[in-house]
Write a protein that holds these residues in place. Structure first.
Motif, mmCIF file in Angstrom:
data_model
loop_
_atom_site.group_PDB
_atom_site.id
_atom_site.type_symbol
_atom_site.label_atom_id
_atom_site.label_comp_id
_atom_site.label_asym_id
_atom_site.label_seq_id
_atom_site.Cartn_x
_atom_site.Cartn_y
_atom_site.Cartn_z
ATOM 1 N N THR A 130 0.819 -1.210 0.000
ATOM 2 C CA THR A 130 0.000 0.000 0.000
ATOM 3 C C THR A 130 0.849 1.254 0.000
ATOM 4 O O THR A 130 0.573 2.215 -0.727
ATOM 5 N N GLU A 131 1.905 1.254 0.793
ATOM 6 C CA GLU A 131 2.790 2.421 0.889
ATOM 7 C C GLU A 131 3.468 2.695 -0.452
ATOM 8 O O GLU A 131 3.577 3.861 -0.883
ATOM 9 N N ARG A 132 3.902 1.655 -1.138
ATOM 10 C CA ARG A 132 4.573 1.858 -2.425
ATOM 11 C C ARG A 132 3.588 2.295 -3.499
ATOM 12 O O ARG A 132 3.944 3.067 -4.400
ATOM 13 N N LEU A 133 2.361 1.819 -3.438
ATOM 14 C CA LEU A 133 1.335 2.309 -4.364
ATOM 15 C C LEU A 133 1.097 3.803 -4.139
ATOM 16 O O LEU A 133 0.990 4.582 -5.096
ATOM 17 N N HIS A 134 1.017 4.194 -2.868
ATOM 18 C CA HIS A 134 0.813 5.599 -2.511
ATOM 19 C C HIS A 134 1.959 6.457 -3.056
ATOM 20 O O HIS A 134 1.725 7.534 -3.634
ATOM 21 N N ARG A 135 3.193 5.999 -2.897
ATOM 22 C CA ARG A 135 4.347 6.756 -3.372
ATOM 23 C C ARG A 135 4.362 6.837 -4.892
ATOM 24 O O ARG A 135 4.687 7.878 -5.473
ATOM 25 N N LYS A 153 -8.783 -1.587 -3.274
ATOM 26 C CA LYS A 153 -8.161 -0.773 -2.234
ATOM 27 C C LYS A 153 -8.487 0.708 -2.364
ATOM 28 O O LYS A 153 -8.013 1.511 -1.553
ATOM 29 N N PHE A 154 -9.279 1.067 -3.366
ATOM 30 C CA PHE A 154 -9.509 2.493 -3.644
ATOM 31 C C PHE A 154 -9.950 3.254 -2.393
ATOM 32 O O PHE A 154 -9.448 4.341 -2.114
ATOM 33 N N ALA A 155 -10.907 2.719 -1.660
ATOM 34 C CA ALA A 155 -11.431 3.434 -0.499
ATOM 35 C C ALA A 155 -11.060 2.782 0.828
ATOM 36 O O ALA A 155 -11.309 3.361 1.884
ATOM 37 N N THR A 156 -10.493 1.593 0.787
ATOM 38 C CA THR A 156 -10.125 0.931 2.044
ATOM 39 C C THR A 156 -8.704 1.279 2.479
ATOM 40 O O THR A 156 -8.359 1.096 3.649
ATOM 41 N N HIS A 157 -7.894 1.765 1.562
ATOM 42 C CA HIS A 157 -6.519 2.170 1.859
ATOM 43 C C HIS A 157 -6.255 3.527 1.199
ATOM 44 O O HIS A 157 -6.794 3.822 0.141
ATOM 45 N N LYS A 205 -15.705 6.981 1.857
ATOM 46 C CA LYS A 205 -15.033 6.784 3.132
ATOM 47 C C LYS A 205 -13.700 6.111 2.867
ATOM 48 O O LYS A 205 -13.642 5.021 2.313
ATOM 49 N N VAL A 206 -12.618 6.785 3.236
ATOM 50 C CA VAL A 206 -11.271 6.259 3.045
ATOM 51 C C VAL A 206 -10.662 6.000 4.413
ATOM 52 O O VAL A 206 -10.491 6.924 5.209
ATOM 53 N N GLN A 207 -10.387 4.736 4.683
ATOM 54 C CA GLN A 207 -9.843 4.349 5.984
ATOM 55 C C GLN A 207 -10.690 4.917 7.125
ATOM 56 O O GLN A 207 -10.192 5.573 8.044
ATOM 57 N N ASP A 208 -11.999 4.667 7.050
ATOM 58 C CA ASP A 208 -12.959 5.065 8.082
ATOM 59 C C ASP A 208 -13.100 6.577 8.236
ATOM 60 O O ASP A 208 -13.640 7.055 9.238
ATOM 61 N N GLU A 209 -12.638 7.338 7.258
ATOM 62 C CA GLU A 209 -12.797 8.795 7.311
ATOM 63 C C GLU A 209 -13.674 9.235 6.143
ATOM 64 O O GLU A 209 -13.380 8.953 4.993
ATOM 65 N N TRP A 210 -14.760 9.939 6.464
ATOM 66 C CA TRP A 210 -15.675 10.395 5.429
ATOM 67 C C TRP A 210 -15.075 11.566 4.681
ATOM 68 O O TRP A 210 -14.526 12.486 5.274
#
Length: 301
Positions: free
Chosen positions: A145-150, A229-233, A253-258
């Protein structure tokens, strides 16, 4: 011309700084305006060279898919009408006004896939594709997930915006597949769109090599993974998620944040006008809260 189409074109005009419309009055001369041209087969930086933004006409097509395709069966899998595709592509490349209501979501999805497929070196770029294949081999999900984000954060901003709109649309389609019986799960979408995103898995010859077949299988898995993973991570970053919410009008909602991103025009002058504005603003806020609660508890408003 539908009210939705009018709103979509106004939104595209604001975001893309273009003057656009779904059509023109019958009394007006044919194609009185020219829009941003959506070029096929050129680098994405050239397509988005106007203020580094996605061209308004291309944005309108994506927004139509985001709104209408979740309840339609086999979107991105079933082919569009060939004649309508040629006509739409011609209008886009010539910068002519397009009435999106005249084209089915299947035709628009097929045109969008062709646009992506013709981007030199692909939307991720050759190095980006290699990195995605390397990420797929990782066993640690957090590192993945971190490498996808980067990776996504290292791409130009217009590429990030295009990707978050596309994968956000795929996510809405996939999450609605079971309820609407559309058949377009994240796996089905991965199979359907992977060749348009990964040029390295497309054979140059008439016969596919075993290496190409294996790459295609991996690329479909990568696409499915990103959709899931679009909205879960947090793989696209807060700014991009807010951009998606602002452009599409959706709540996610992304990682429990609306994430709800709405912009209102400045309050009008005059006491009575301000009271009406305040009432409308309050109703919109209440509607947004109700939508959030429906999403939270798995209800359909």
């Amino acid at each position: 011309m539908s009210s939705w189409a009018e709103r979509v074109h106004r939104r595209a005009a604001d975001l893309g700084n273009v003057v656009t419309s779904c059509g023109h009055p019958a009394t007006a001369p044919a194609y009185p305006y020219r829009l941003e041209k959506v070029k096929f087969g050129v680098p994405l930086e050239e397509v988005c060279k106007h203020n580094n933004n996605i061209p308004g006409p291309l944005l309108v097509l994506i927004l139509k898919l985001n709104k209408e395709s979740p309840n339609r069966r086999d979107v991105f899998r079933a082919p569009g009408h060939q004649g309508a595709m040629k006509k739409l592509i011609h209008f886009l490349q010539a910068g002519r006004l397009v009435n999106v209501d005249n084209y089915s979501v299947f035709t628009i999805a097929s045109v969008l896939k062709k646009f992506l497929r013709k981007i030199p070196n692909g939307i991720f770029g050759r190095s980006g594709e290699m990195e995605l294949f390397a990420i797929n081999d990782l066993q640690n999900e957090a590192e993945q997930t971190e490498r996808l984000h980067r990776l996504f954060g290292s791409l130009p901003k217009y590429t990030q915006h295009l990707l978050v709109l596309l994968f956000g649309t795929f996510r809405v389609i996939a999450s609605n597949a079971a309820h609407a019986s559309t058949g377009m799960t994240s796996e089905a979408l991965g199979v359907s769109v992977a060749p348009s995103f990964f040029q390295s898995c497309v054979s140059d010859g008439k016969t596919a090599r075993m290496e190409d077949v294996l790459k295609f299988k991996v690329s479909t898995k990568i696409m499915q993974n990103i959709i899931d993973k679009f909205a879960t991570h947090d793989i696209f970053g807060r700014d991009n998620y807010e951009y998606y919410a602002r452009v599409t009008g959706r709540i996610l909602k992304v990682q429990d944040e609306w994430i709800c991103s709405f912009q209102y025009p400045p309050p009008p002058r005059g006491k009575l006008a301000q009271q009406k504005y305040a009432l409308q603003h309050s109703l919109e806020a209440e509607k947004t809260w109700l939508q959030c609660q429906c999403e939270r508890w798995g209800l359909r408003p």
